[in-house]
Each structure stands twice: as C-alpha cells, then as structure tokens.
Design an enzyme around this catalytic site. Structure first.
Site, PDB file in Angstrom:
ATOM      1  N   GLY A   1       0.772  -1.239   0.000  1.00 22.20           N
ATOM      2  CA  GLY A   1       0.000   0.000   0.000  1.00 22.20           C
ATOM      3  C   GLY A   1       0.800   1.284   0.000  1.00 22.20           C
ATOM      4  O   GLY A   1       0.209   2.371   0.081  1.00 22.20           O
TER       5      GLY A   1
ATOM      6  N   GLU B   1       4.087  -6.512   1.388  1.00 24.01           N
ATOM      7  CA  GLU B   1       3.521  -6.879   0.085  1.00 24.01           C
ATOM      8  C   GLU B   1       3.339  -5.666  -0.834  1.00 24.01           C
ATOM      9  O   GLU B   1       2.214  -5.389  -1.275  1.00 24.01           O
ATOM     10  CB  GLU B   1       2.137  -7.499   0.266  1.00 24.01           C
ATOM     11  CG  GLU B   1       2.051  -8.662   1.200  1.00 24.01           C
ATOM     12  CD  GLU B   1       0.609  -9.076   1.461  1.00 24.01           C
ATOM     13  OE1 GLU B   1       0.382 -10.268   1.671  1.00 24.01           O
ATOM     14  OE2 GLU B   1      -0.296  -8.205   1.453  1.00 24.01           O
ATOM     15  N   PRO B   2       4.384  -4.923  -1.137  1.00 26.31           N
ATOM     16  CA  PRO B   2       4.195  -3.772  -2.021  1.00 26.31           C
ATOM     17  C   PRO B   2       3.998  -4.196  -3.466  1.00 26.31           C
ATOM     18  O   PRO B   2       4.577  -5.188  -3.917  1.00 26.31           O
ATOM     19  CB  PRO B   2       5.508  -2.995  -1.857  1.00 26.31           C
ATOM     20  CG  PRO B   2       6.510  -4.029  -1.482  1.00 26.31           C
ATOM     21  CD  PRO B   2       5.784  -5.103  -0.722  1.00 26.31           C
TER      22      PRO B   2
ATOM     23  N   ARG C   1       2.567  -1.395  -6.115  1.00 26.84           N
ATOM     24  CA  ARG C   1       2.736  -0.111  -6.799  1.00 26.84           C
ATOM     25  C   ARG C   1       4.136   0.496  -6.617  1.00 26.84           C
ATOM     26  O   ARG C   1       4.731   1.011  -7.566  1.00 26.84           O
ATOM     27  CB  ARG C   1       1.682   0.855  -6.250  1.00 26.84           C
ATOM     28  CG  ARG C   1       1.621   2.185  -6.947  1.00 26.84           C
ATOM     29  CD  ARG C   1       0.677   3.141  -6.218  1.00 26.84           C
ATOM     30  NE  ARG C   1      -0.449   2.517  -5.600  1.00 26.84           N
ATOM     31  CZ  ARG C   1      -1.680   2.472  -6.122  1.00 26.84           C
ATOM     32  NH1 ARG C   1      -1.933   3.058  -7.261  1.00 26.84           N
ATOM     33  NH2 ARG C   1      -2.659   1.866  -5.474  1.00 26.84           N
TER      34      ARG C   1
ATOM     35  N   ARG D   1      -7.530   3.571 -14.521  1.00 27.82           N
ATOM     36  CA  ARG D   1      -7.381   4.297 -13.254  1.00 27.82           C
ATOM     37  C   ARG D   1      -8.008   5.696 -13.266  1.00 27.82           C
ATOM     38  O   ARG D   1      -8.689   6.061 -12.320  1.00 27.82           O
ATOM     39  CB  ARG D   1      -5.908   4.370 -12.833  1.00 27.82           C
ATOM     40  CG  ARG D   1      -5.249   2.999 -12.674  1.00 27.82           C
ATOM     41  CD  ARG D   1      -3.916   3.053 -11.966  1.00 27.82           C
ATOM     42  NE  ARG D   1      -4.089   3.356 -10.562  1.00 27.82           N
ATOM     43  CZ  ARG D   1      -3.905   4.527 -10.031  1.00 27.82           C
ATOM     44  NH1 ARG D   1      -3.493   5.539 -10.768  1.00 27.82           N
ATOM     45  NH2 ARG D   1      -4.121   4.710  -8.757  1.00 27.82           N
TER      46      ARG D   1
ATOM     47  N   TYR E   1     -10.892   5.851 -10.488  1.00 26.29           N
ATOM     48  CA  TYR E   1     -10.562   6.526  -9.220  1.00 26.29           C
ATOM     49  C   TYR E   1     -10.386   8.024  -9.375  1.00 26.29           C
ATOM     50  O   TYR E   1      -9.986   8.694  -8.411  1.00 26.29           O
ATOM     51  CB  TYR E   1      -9.235   5.995  -8.656  1.00 26.29           C
ATOM     52  CG  TYR E   1      -9.099   4.505  -8.614  1.00 26.29           C
ATOM     53  CD1 TYR E   1      -9.859   3.737  -7.733  1.00 26.29           C
ATOM     54  CD2 TYR E   1      -8.187   3.854  -9.439  1.00 26.29           C
ATOM     55  CE1 TYR E   1      -9.724   2.363  -7.695  1.00 26.29           C
ATOM     56  CE2 TYR E   1      -8.050   2.482  -9.399  1.00 26.29           C
ATOM     57  CZ  TYR E   1      -8.823   1.750  -8.527  1.00 26.29           C
ATOM     58  OH  TYR E   1      -8.678   0.391  -8.491  1.00 26.29           O
TER      59      TYR E   1
ATOM     60  N   CYS F   1     -16.321   4.262 -26.406  1.00 26.91           N
ATOM     61  CA  CYS F   1     -17.596   4.963 -26.469  1.00 26.91           C
ATOM     62  C   CYS F   1     -18.169   5.186 -25.077  1.00 26.91           C
ATOM     63  O   CYS F   1     -19.188   4.582 -24.701  1.00 26.91           O
ATOM     64  CB  CYS F   1     -18.573   4.182 -27.337  1.00 26.91           C
ATOM     65  SG  CYS F   1     -17.898   3.932 -28.963  1.00 26.91           S
ATOM     66  N   GLU F   2     -17.497   5.970 -24.294  1.00 26.27           N
ATOM     67  CA  GLU F   2     -17.918   6.324 -22.931  1.00 26.27           C
ATOM     68  C   GLU F   2     -17.421   7.738 -22.675  1.00 26.27           C
ATOM     69  O   GLU F   2     -16.250   8.034 -22.935  1.00 26.27           O
ATOM     70  CB  GLU F   2     -17.222   5.422 -21.888  1.00 26.27           C
ATOM     71  CG  GLU F   2     -17.562   3.971 -21.965  1.00 26.27           C
ATOM     72  CD  GLU F   2     -18.594   3.537 -20.934  1.00 26.27           C
ATOM     73  OE1 GLU F   2     -19.000   4.370 -20.089  1.00 26.27           O
ATOM     74  OE2 GLU F   2     -19.003   2.369 -20.995  1.00 26.27           O
TER      75      GLU F   2
ATOM     76  N   TYR G   1      -1.119  -1.457 -12.014  1.00 28.66           N
ATOM     77  CA  TYR G   1      -2.568  -1.437 -12.226  1.00 28.66           C
ATOM     78  C   TYR G   1      -2.934  -0.795 -13.566  1.00 28.66           C
ATOM     79  O   TYR G   1      -3.950  -0.126 -13.688  1.00 28.66           O
ATOM     80  CB  TYR G   1      -3.285  -0.742 -11.053  1.00 28.66           C
ATOM     81  CG  TYR G   1      -2.920  -1.360  -9.723  1.00 28.66           C
ATOM     82  CD1 TYR G   1      -3.341  -2.635  -9.387  1.00 28.66           C
ATOM     83  CD2 TYR G   1      -2.100  -0.680  -8.810  1.00 28.66           C
ATOM     84  CE1 TYR G   1      -2.975  -3.217  -8.181  1.00 28.66           C
ATOM     85  CE2 TYR G   1      -1.728  -1.251  -7.605  1.00 28.66           C
ATOM     86  CZ  TYR G   1      -2.172  -2.522  -7.302  1.00 28.66           C
ATOM     87  OH  TYR G   1      -1.805  -3.092  -6.109  1.00 28.66           O
TER      88      TYR G   1
HETATM   89  N1  LLP Z   1      -1.614  -6.667  -0.283  1.00 30.97           N
HETATM   90  C1  LLP Z   1      -2.950  -6.759  -0.373  1.00 30.97           C
HETATM   91  C2  LLP Z   1      -3.671  -7.664   0.514  1.00 30.97           C
HETATM   92  C3  LLP Z   1      -3.645  -5.976  -1.321  1.00 30.97           C
HETATM   93  O1  LLP Z   1      -4.968  -6.063  -1.392  1.00 30.97           O
HETATM   94  C4  LLP Z   1      -2.932  -5.097  -2.171  1.00 30.97           C
HETATM   95  C5  LLP Z   1      -3.623  -4.276  -3.162  1.00 30.97           C
HETATM   96  C6  LLP Z   1      -1.530  -5.048  -2.048  1.00 30.97           C
HETATM   97  C7  LLP Z   1      -0.908  -5.844  -1.091  1.00 30.97           C
HETATM   98  C8  LLP Z   1      -0.677  -4.162  -2.907  1.00 30.97           C
HETATM   99  O2  LLP Z   1      -0.975  -2.816  -2.755  1.00 30.97           O
HETATM  100  P1  LLP Z   1      -0.006  -1.697  -3.368  1.00 30.97           P
HETATM  101  O3  LLP Z   1       1.325  -1.779  -2.667  1.00 30.97           O
HETATM  102  O4  LLP Z   1       0.147  -1.972  -4.824  1.00 30.97           O
HETATM  103  O5  LLP Z   1      -0.730  -0.414  -3.140  1.00 30.97           O
HETATM  104  N2  LLP Z   1      -6.261  -0.985  -8.512  1.00 30.97           N
HETATM  105  C9  LLP Z   1      -5.916   0.059  -7.565  1.00 30.97           C
HETATM  106  C10 LLP Z   1      -5.271  -0.438  -6.323  1.00 30.97           C
HETATM  107  C11 LLP Z   1      -6.013  -1.554  -5.651  1.00 30.97           C
HETATM  108  C12 LLP Z   1      -5.083  -2.357  -4.791  1.00 30.97           C
HETATM  109  C13 LLP Z   1      -5.669  -3.632  -4.332  1.00 30.97           C
HETATM  110  N3  LLP Z   1      -4.883  -4.328  -3.381  1.00 30.97           N
HETATM  111  C14 LLP Z   1      -5.157   1.165  -8.277  1.00 30.97           C
HETATM  112  O6  LLP Z   1      -5.126   1.167  -9.500  1.00 30.97           O
HETATM  113  O7  LLP Z   1      -4.642   2.077  -7.647  1.00 30.97           O
END
Ligand code: LLP
Length: 416
Positions: A232, A267-268, A270, A306, A310, A338-339, A367
């Site tokens: 996250g 668990e990164p 992004r 995205r 969002y 077409c949106e 993503y």
């Molecule tokens: N661990 C778990 C349990 C998760 O659900 C997620 C992301 C991550 C790790 C990795 O998160 P990160 O480090 O990438 O932020 N589609 C959205 C983001 C949704 C993320 C879902 N879970 C976007 O485009 O920003």
C-alpha cells in the site's frame, strides 16, 4: 539518465505499434532495492512479497524472482504465473477474501508457503481440505485492524466495516479453538490497510494493533512467527503529490516488531512498478467542442482504467519530434472508447499537438495492463521491457481474432 529515452519510445512505437506499455528494468530493480534496504534492517528478518496484481507480466515476475522477491497472489491464475516465472511454492503467500475451493486446493497442492485466511468459514474449509490431504498448512489470519489509511475510499481495506479480514475478537476465538482445526497451523497475523497510503501513522497503528493481537495469541499458547504488514505504499503520480515516507514508516514499526521477535512480510506492488512503466499512445485527431480542446489518442480506458475508476491523475508528456515545439494549449486527452468517462487526462497543458504525435502517460506500470480489458472488443496492448538502450517485447499485442475465437467454437446457431 531518463528511464524512457525518446529515441527508444519512438523506435518501440514504430516497430511494435501503439498503444503499448513500456517498462524500465533498471527502475524496477532500483525500486525493489530501495524497499529492501528501507524496510528490512537485515535480510534475515523478513521478505518483500511483491503483490502480483499490480503488474503480472511473466517477465516482470521473473525479474523480481531473480532479485529475491517472494510473491503475494490472489488467484489460481496469479499462483500459476509466479510458479511459471520460477518462484518456489514456499515463496508464495496466497491471499484473497473469496477463495473458491479449487483455489484452496491449488494452493495446498502447490505447497504455498502461506495461505492468508479471511473468515472463520474459510479456516474451517481449508482445515478440512488440508486434513483430507494429510497436510498441515501454514496460515496467517488477516485481521481487520480498524485503521483509517486516509486514502481513496475504493483503496481503503482496513476500516472496521470493510469486507476484508476478520474482526479481532473472532480471530482470537479461532486461535483459542485452534485444536478444532488440525489441518492448519496459525503461525501468522496479516494486516493490509489499503493502497496509496502516504502517512506513517496508519502503518504504525496497524502494526501496533497486529502486535497486540500477536501478544494475545501467544498468551493463548499459539506459536506466531510472522507478521505480514501488507503493502500500500503510495507513490507520487504528480510532482506536487506526496509519496509514502518508507524510511520513516520502517523506523516507526521496527522497534515494537523487534521486541515481539517476529519475522515480517511486506507486500508492495505499486511502489515497485508504478513509475517503472509508461503507456505509449499516438494522437489520432485533435478537435474543439464547446471550447474544450480534445486530443483523441489510440489508448483508452480499456488500457488504463485508473483515471475513470478513481479519478486518478497521470502525467502526460509529448515524445519529442523533429519539428519545432510550438506554443502550448490546455487539452483533454481522451480515448476512443464509447464512454464519456474515457478521459485519460483532463485539462492538461501540452505543446499544440498534431496527428501522429506520440504521447507518454506516466506512472502506468502498476494497475495499468493488469486491469486492462477488451471493452469495445479492443485487443489488449503490447508490453515492452527496456534495458538501457535495448528493448524487447514481453507480451505481443493481443491478436484480434483471439478476442472471439472461443465464441466461434461454441457459436449458437439460432436458426438451426
Ligand atoms: N496486499 C494486499 C492484501 C492488497 O490487497 C494489495 C492491493 C496489495 C498488497 C498491494 O498494494 P499496493 O502496494 O500496490 O498499493 N487498482 C488500484 C489499487 C487496488 C489495490 C488492491 N490491493 C489502483 O489502480 O490504484
């Protein structure tokens, strides 16, 4: 050196076509190395398990596997991808709020290092399946820490009413009754508070709550070896945006973790791949409607959802061209879907554009392709990996016939 030199982008566009995702190997490596050195005071105290959902291209996974990453997967598909990329099953954390029975079986049969469990019923089902196979599966209970990550509401996962995780008292009740679940060994506690988190406090709070749960589990006689603190970490999509203060987060969470004597998994997703990828797209047409200048490009919301989903803001820039740069104008960069919501960038200042110009949409490595769809029966884009001056296709553009081939095989003959 710019990770995405204009001459390479022009070459890729010419030879591979657009839209096309382009990733930079060096940037992925740098991002991973920064996370390891900031988050793990010593390699033996934990692991980075890359969150595959951010970018699941096999070559990206292979690269991260070679760098020493483990993997966070949430489906059979992601599990099979990381195994294909060379990961050992023990390197895999299988997570997800709604795992089907065949997915639990696949994770068990593969020998996944961890399965993160998100409900009492899931623990029950998993234990039964493991017992039937004569196995004891290592699990972490994902708790809902009730921490507000101060992020977009679609990216908050650890607030009290969210669908994720198990309420703390329920999780402790499961630990107390762990003898009823002989197919699982509850050795870990997992929290993930959300995505695009840019503050220290939510991580500090989540760690405190999780460590308190670990203390209480141990008082119940359980052997908890591991805390999974999730991912996250936010990245700056624009120069004026903050990014997660990763070093400060580590400084805040490690002292209590050390005292608790647990291993830590992060668990990164992004933070490893977002700025290591761009979406390359070509200008099809320019026009003005009601005073709004539109630049219609060949990438759409099916390629990068995205902004539509969002309201995410991605930087856009022009790949330099031979003709002289003219004055700038304020434009909306829109896709062909077409949106009305198919807007990739709204009201951005760009040099006056011409048909055929190449644009780069920045921070599209996370993503982007992994959330792409075939909406409007559009083939998904090609993916290319840059390494210095060299580049290679790591996924060709989807063949258009592949989009309907399975339907042709079972075509319903209404008139027969
Ligand atoms: N661990 C778990 C349990 C998760 O659900 C997620 C992301 C991550 C790790 C990795 O998160 P990160 O480090 O990438 O932020 N589609 C959205 C983001 C949704 C993320 C879902 N879970 C976007 O485009 O920003």
């Amino acid at each position: 050196m710019d990770a995405f030199p204009d001459y390479s982008l022009r070459e890729v566009a010419q030879q591979v076509g657009t839209p096309c995702y382009v990733y930079d190997r060096g940037r992925i490596e740098q991002n991973y190395a920064r996370l390891v050195s900031a988050l793990l005071p010593h390699p033996s105290v934990g692991r980075i398990c890359y969150s595959v959902k951010a970018n699941s291209n096999l070559s990206v996974l292979r690269l991260l596997h070679n760098l020493g990453a483990g993997f966070d997967v949430v489906s059979i598909g992601e599990l099979r991808r990381v195994l294909l990329a060379g990961a050992a099953p023990a390197d895999v954390v299988f997570a997800g709020v709604g795992k089907r029975e065949d997915e639990l079986i696949a994770a068990l049969d593969a020998g996944a290092g961890w399965i993160n469990v998100e409900s009492p019923q899931e623990l029950h089902a998993l234990s039964d399946l493991a017992c039937a196979r004569g196995r004891v599966q290592q699990v972490a209970l994902r708790i809902n820490p009730n921490v507000d990550p101060h992020t977009h509401r679609h990216m908050a996962t650890g607030t009290g009413t969210s669908k994720f995780g198990i309420e703390i008292e329920q999780a402790l009740a499961l630990v107390a009754r762990r003898n009823d679940y002989p197919g699982v060994a509850i050795n870990g506690i997992h929290v993930h508070i959300g995505s695009m988190v840019n503050e220290v406090a939510p991580y500090e709070d989540a760690a405190r709550v999780a460590l308190d749960v670990i203390t209480r589990c141990r008082e119940l006689g359980a052997t908890i070896t591991t805390l999974n603190l999730g991912g996250g970490f936010g990245v700056a999509y624009r120069p004026d945006q903050p990014e997660a203060p990763i070093e400060a987060i580590a400084e805040a969470v490690w002292p209590p973790i050390r005292r608790a004597g647990v291993q830590v998994l992060f668990e990164p997703g992004r933070a490893i791949v977002a700025d290591a990828g761009v979406l390359l797209t070509r200008v099809l047409y320019t026009k003005a409607n009601g005073g709004v200048n539109y630049v219609v490009v060949d990438a759409g919301m099916n390629d990068l959802i995205r902004p539509a989903l969002y309201g995410a803001v991605h930087g856009v820039s022009l790949v330099s061209r031979v003709s002289e740069m003219s004055e700038v104008s304020r434009v909306s960069v829109v896709g062909p879907v077409c949106e009305s919501g198919d807007v990739l960038a709204e009201g951005v200042l760009l040099p006056v554009l011409q048909r055929g110009d190449l644009l780069v949409i920045h921070h599209a490595g996370a993503y982007g392709m992994s959330m792409a769809s075939n909406y409007n029966t559009r083939p998904r884009a090609a993916e290319v990996l840059l390494q210095g001056d060299a580049w290679r296709v790591i996924r060709p553009r989807e063949a258009i016939e592949a989009l309907w081939a399975p339907e042709v095989e079972c075509l319903y003959q209404a008139d027969s």
